[in-house]
Design a protein around this motif. Structure first.
Motif, short mmCIF file in Angstrom:
data_model
loop_
_atom_site.label_atom_id
_atom_site.label_comp_id
_atom_site.label_asym_id
_atom_site.label_seq_id
_atom_site.Cartn_x
_atom_site.Cartn_y
_atom_site.Cartn_z
N ARG A 8 36.99 7.33 31.84
CA ARG A 8 37.78 8.08 32.82
C ARG A 8 38.72 7.17 33.59
NH1 ARG A 8 37.51 9.58 38.24
NH2 ARG A 8 35.66 8.30 38.54
N ASN A 9 38.22 6.05 34.07
CA ASN A 9 39.06 5.13 34.82
C ASN A 9 40.03 4.38 33.93
OD1 ASN A 9 38.55 5.07 37.78
ND2 ASN A 9 36.44 4.95 37.07
N ASP A 11 41.43 5.48 31.31
CA ASP A 11 42.52 6.44 31.03
C ASP A 11 43.45 6.56 32.23
OD1 ASP A 11 41.48 6.88 28.51
OD2 ASP A 11 40.60 8.84 29.02
N ARG A 12 42.90 6.60 33.44
CA ARG A 12 43.75 6.69 34.64
C ARG A 12 44.61 5.44 34.81
NH1 ARG A 12 40.43 8.87 39.77
NH2 ARG A 12 39.32 6.93 39.50
N TYR A 13 44.02 4.28 34.59
CA TYR A 13 44.79 3.03 34.69
C TYR A 13 45.98 3.06 33.72
CZ TYR A 13 40.46 1.10 36.81
OH TYR A 13 39.35 0.85 37.57
N TYR A 16 48.95 5.45 34.66
CA TYR A 16 49.80 5.06 35.79
C TYR A 16 50.38 3.65 35.66
CZ TYR A 16 48.40 9.26 38.24
OH TYR A 16 48.22 10.57 38.60
N PHE A 27 46.04 3.74 40.24
CA PHE A 27 46.20 5.14 39.88
C PHE A 27 46.42 5.94 41.15
CE2 PHE A 27 41.76 4.38 40.62
CZ PHE A 27 41.34 5.47 41.34
N THR A 29 45.59 9.76 43.07
CA THR A 29 44.72 10.94 43.05
C THR A 29 45.57 12.20 43.15
OG1 THR A 29 44.43 10.92 45.45
CG2 THR A 29 42.83 9.67 44.13
N ASP A 30 44.97 13.33 42.92
CA ASP A 30 45.70 14.61 42.98
C ASP A 30 46.29 14.88 44.36
OD1 ASP A 30 45.13 15.09 40.32
OD2 ASP A 30 43.38 16.33 40.76
#
Length: 78
Positions: A8-9, A11-13, A16, A27, A29-30
């Protein structure tokens, strides 16, 4: 916070990386918060003007309830 190794992290890295000009660790957040996770060696470099008194990895829970790893560093001004 240190770099997280879960999918999960990671993929976020990656999602962004271009926006923030860094290959990893940043990253958004929403709700618009910009978060930065650091490599342990980066933290040591940032604090290189201080004496390291103690260091310990700890388990934490994020504001959204996810388990995560962090690093507590106790440093002293030289």
């Amino acid at each position: 916070m240190i770099l997280q190794t879960d999918e999960r992290n990671r993929d976020r890295y990656a999602a962004y990386a271009d926006r923030f000009g860094t290959p990893h660790g940043v990253f958004a957040t929403d709700d618009g918060a910009i978060c930065r996770h650091h490599d342990t060696s980066q933290l040591h470099t940032l604090l290189s003007d201080f004496d390291l008194v103690n260091e310990r990895p700890i388990d934490v829970t994020t504001m959204n309830g996810h388990p995560s790893r962090a690093l507590q560093l106790l440093v002293r001004k030289r």
